[in-house]
Design a protein around this motif. Structure first.
Motif, PDB file in Angstrom:
ATOM      1  N   CYS A 125      86.874   0.271  13.433  1.00  0.00           N
ATOM      2  CA  CYS A 125      87.522  -0.013  12.145  1.00  0.00           C
ATOM      3  C   CYS A 125      87.361  -1.480  11.755  1.00  0.00           C
ATOM      4  O   CYS A 125      87.171  -1.802  10.582  1.00  0.00           O
ATOM      5  CB  CYS A 125      88.999   0.362  12.199  1.00  0.00           C
ATOM      6  N   THR A 126      87.440  -2.361  12.736  1.00  0.00           N
ATOM      7  CA  THR A 126      87.280  -3.799  12.471  1.00  0.00           C
ATOM      8  C   THR A 126      85.846  -4.114  12.066  1.00  0.00           C
ATOM      9  O   THR A 126      85.605  -4.869  11.110  1.00  0.00           O
ATOM     10  CB  THR A 126      87.673  -4.632  13.702  1.00  0.00           C
ATOM     11  N   LEU A 127      84.872  -3.534  12.769  1.00  0.00           N
ATOM     12  CA  LEU A 127      83.465  -3.753  12.418  1.00  0.00           C
ATOM     13  C   LEU A 127      83.162  -3.201  11.027  1.00  0.00           C
ATOM     14  O   LEU A 127      82.301  -3.730  10.319  1.00  0.00           O
ATOM     15  CB  LEU A 127      82.549  -3.086  13.443  1.00  0.00           C
ATOM     16  N   GLY A 128      83.883  -2.156  10.630  1.00  0.00           N
ATOM     17  CA  GLY A 128      83.679  -1.572   9.310  1.00  0.00           C
ATOM     18  C   GLY A 128      84.079  -2.494   8.175  1.00  0.00           C
ATOM     19  O   GLY A 128      83.734  -2.245   7.011  1.00  0.00           O
ATOM     20  N   ILE A 129      84.797  -3.565   8.494  1.00  0.00           N
ATOM     21  CA  ILE A 129      85.189  -4.540   7.479  1.00  0.00           C
ATOM     22  C   ILE A 129      84.035  -5.497   7.166  1.00  0.00           C
ATOM     23  O   ILE A 129      83.939  -6.024   6.056  1.00  0.00           O
ATOM     24  CB  ILE A 129      86.427  -5.339   7.960  1.00  0.00           C
ATOM     25  N   VAL A 130      83.155  -5.716   8.145  1.00  0.00           N
ATOM     26  CA  VAL A 130      82.085  -6.717   8.007  1.00  0.00           C
ATOM     27  C   VAL A 130      81.240  -6.514   6.750  1.00  0.00           C
ATOM     28  O   VAL A 130      81.003  -7.483   6.003  1.00  0.00           O
ATOM     29  CB  VAL A 130      81.190  -6.733   9.270  1.00  0.00           C
ATOM     30  N   PRO A 131      80.752  -5.301   6.465  1.00  0.00           N
ATOM     31  CA  PRO A 131      79.947  -5.136   5.242  1.00  0.00           C
ATOM     32  C   PRO A 131      80.697  -5.494   3.967  1.00  0.00           C
ATOM     33  O   PRO A 131      80.095  -6.005   3.013  1.00  0.00           O
ATOM     34  CB  PRO A 131      79.582  -3.642   5.264  1.00  0.00           C
ATOM     35  N   HIS A 132      82.000  -5.248   3.940  1.00  0.00           N
ATOM     36  CA  HIS A 132      82.793  -5.575   2.755  1.00  0.00           C
ATOM     37  C   HIS A 132      82.910  -7.090   2.589  1.00  0.00           C
ATOM     38  O   HIS A 132      82.864  -7.603   1.472  1.00  0.00           O
ATOM     39  CB  HIS A 132      84.180  -4.949   2.872  1.00  0.00           C
ATOM     40  N   VAL A 133      83.054  -7.782   3.721  1.00  0.00           N
ATOM     41  CA  VAL A 133      83.099  -9.247   3.668  1.00  0.00           C
ATOM     42  C   VAL A 133      81.762  -9.785   3.166  1.00  0.00           C
ATOM     43  O   VAL A 133      81.711 -10.662   2.292  1.00  0.00           O
ATOM     44  CB  VAL A 133      83.421  -9.828   5.058  1.00  0.00           C
ATOM     45  N   ALA A 134      80.681  -9.242   3.712  1.00  0.00           N
ATOM     46  CA  ALA A 134      79.344  -9.686   3.304  1.00  0.00           C
ATOM     47  C   ALA A 134      79.121  -9.425   1.818  1.00  0.00           C
ATOM     48  O   ALA A 134      78.553 -10.264   1.100  1.00  0.00           O
ATOM     49  CB  ALA A 134      78.279  -8.965   4.131  1.00  0.00           C
ATOM     50  N   ALA A 135      79.585  -8.261   1.340  1.00  0.00           N
ATOM     51  CA  ALA A 135      79.426  -7.927  -0.076  1.00  0.00           C
ATOM     52  C   ALA A 135      80.215  -8.886  -0.956  1.00  0.00           C
ATOM     53  O   ALA A 135      79.746  -9.305  -2.018  1.00  0.00           O
ATOM     54  CB  ALA A 135      79.879  -6.493  -0.326  1.00  0.00           C
ATOM     55  N   SER A 136      81.408  -9.240  -0.496  1.00  0.00           N
ATOM     56  CA  SER A 136      82.249 -10.157  -1.275  1.00  0.00           C
ATOM     57  C   SER A 136      81.610 -11.543  -1.363  1.00  0.00           C
ATOM     58  O   SER A 136      81.563 -12.157  -2.429  1.00  0.00           O
ATOM     59  CB  SER A 136      83.639 -10.257  -0.649  1.00  0.00           C
ATOM     60  N   VAL A 137      81.106 -12.029  -0.228  1.00  0.00           N
ATOM     61  CA  VAL A 137      80.481 -13.355  -0.199  1.00  0.00           C
ATOM     62  C   VAL A 137      79.204 -13.367  -1.039  1.00  0.00           C
ATOM     63  O   VAL A 137      78.910 -14.339  -1.738  1.00  0.00           O
ATOM     64  CB  VAL A 137      80.163 -13.765   1.261  1.00  0.00           C
ATOM     65  N   ALA A 138      78.447 -12.263  -0.997  1.00  0.00           N
ATOM     66  CA  ALA A 138      77.182 -12.194  -1.732  1.00  0.00           C
ATOM     67  C   ALA A 138      77.376 -11.890  -3.216  1.00  0.00           C
ATOM     68  O   ALA A 138      76.420 -11.925  -3.991  1.00  0.00           O
ATOM     69  CB  ALA A 138      76.281 -11.134  -1.109  1.00  0.00           C
ATOM     70  N   GLY A 139      78.605 -11.568  -3.604  1.00  0.00           N
ATOM     71  CA  GLY A 139      78.862 -11.266  -4.999  1.00  0.00           C
ATOM     72  C   GLY A 139      78.662  -9.806  -5.347  1.00  0.00           C
ATOM     73  O   GLY A 139      78.799  -9.410  -6.508  1.00  0.00           O
ATOM     74  N   LEU A 140      78.361  -8.976  -4.350  1.00  0.00           N
ATOM     75  CA  LEU A 140      78.156  -7.555  -4.610  1.00  0.00           C
ATOM     76  C   LEU A 140      79.460  -6.852  -4.969  1.00  0.00           C
ATOM     77  O   LEU A 140      79.449  -5.816  -5.634  1.00  0.00           O
ATOM     78  CB  LEU A 140      77.527  -6.882  -3.383  1.00  0.00           C
ATOM     79  N   ALA A 141      80.574  -7.417  -4.517  1.00  0.00           N
ATOM     80  CA  ALA A 141      81.866  -6.810  -4.847  1.00  0.00           C
ATOM     81  C   ALA A 141      82.100  -6.837  -6.353  1.00  0.00           C
ATOM     82  O   ALA A 141      82.655  -5.903  -6.927  1.00  0.00           O
ATOM     83  CB  ALA A 141      82.989  -7.558  -4.127  1.00  0.00           C
ATOM     84  N   ALA A 142      81.659  -7.923  -7.006  1.00  0.00           N
ATOM     85  CA  ALA A 142      81.801  -8.014  -8.459  1.00  0.00           C
ATOM     86  C   ALA A 142      80.961  -6.940  -9.142  1.00  0.00           C
ATOM     87  O   ALA A 142      81.374  -6.342 -10.142  1.00  0.00           O
ATOM     88  CB  ALA A 142      81.380  -9.400  -8.937  1.00  0.00           C
ATOM     89  N   LEU A 143      79.761  -6.667  -8.565  1.00  0.00           N
ATOM     90  CA  LEU A 143      78.911  -5.621  -9.126  1.00  0.00           C
ATOM     91  C   LEU A 143      79.574  -4.254  -8.976  1.00  0.00           C
ATOM     92  O   LEU A 143      79.559  -3.434  -9.899  1.00  0.00           O
ATOM     93  CB  LEU A 143      77.557  -5.631  -8.407  1.00  0.00           C
TER      94      LEU A 143
END
Length: 208
Positions: free
Chosen positions: A42-60
């Motif tokens: 579950c903790t490792l499953g957070i990593v892609p979301h963090v990466a997406a947020s930093v890369a700006g993909l979360a805004a997309l």
């Protein structure tokens, strides 16, 4: 990092969600080691979301209704799949009463970790959470804003892991008391199956 961030993070992590339910189910059905592995997944499953947020993909994701719906329904399908497996006593959370020479229940580490990763990976709300939550505690004008974001994310993940492990170990303590009572264990298993199903429905009706 502020006390407000720590308190808010702790409240968010403590609230029962799919990860908490999965870790509790792992502890009850397969024991302490399985619950720790579930917490790792579950903790490792957070990593892609963090990466997406930093890369700006979360805004997309936030801007694109189609992208949100695709990820959302993949998550819904996976939660229903977990509910079905739990109901039928198959998959990563199949009840294991057998013990090897070490006295520990036979478990499949990769399967348990993988299921935990997918549970959080296929949750679009988690990416949007990082988009809305983390920036409140980051100085956007600072040169090291990305570093601050990664540091806060690391703290969030650490708290998630610790809390989930505690949840799982508490559940594992009760395992020996219920594993010898098939009727009780069956009810618990079906309760978790229902919980996964209800969370799938809740995600299905979640607004973008």
């Amino acid at each position: 990092m502020t006390p407000e961030f720590l308190i808010t993070t702790l409240i968010i992590v403590l609230l029962p969600g799919t990860g908490v339910i999965y870790t509790l189910a792992a502890g009850l059905t397969q024991g302490a080691r399985a619950s720790v592995l579930a917490a790792v997944g579950c903790t490792l499953g957070i990593v892609p979301h963090v990466a997406a947020s930093v890369a700006g993909l979360a805004a997309l994701l936030h801007a694109s209704a189609l992208a949100f719906q695709v990820i959302k329904y993949l998550g819904v399908a996976y939660l229903f799949y977990m509910a079905w497996q739990m109901w039928r006593d198959t998959g990563a959370l199949a009840i294991s009463a057998e013990r090897g020479k070490s006295g520990k229940a036979h478990i499949d580490p990769l399967r348990i970790v993988g299921a935990g990763v997918l549970i959080n990976l296929l949750n679009p709300k988690l990416t949007l959470f990082f988009l809305a939550f983390m920036p409140q505690f980051v100085d956007a004008g600072a040169a090291n804003a990305t570093t601050q974001m990664l540091g806060l994310a690391a703290v969030f993940m650490a708290i998630t892991f610790i809390v989930f492990v505690l949840y799982g170990l508490l559940a594992a303590q009760a395992r020996d008391h219920v594993i010898s009572r098939p009727r009780v264990m069956r009810r618990i298993k079906r309760s978790f199956a229902a919980a996964f199903g209800l969370m799938g429905l809740r995600l299905a009706f979640a607004e973008h």
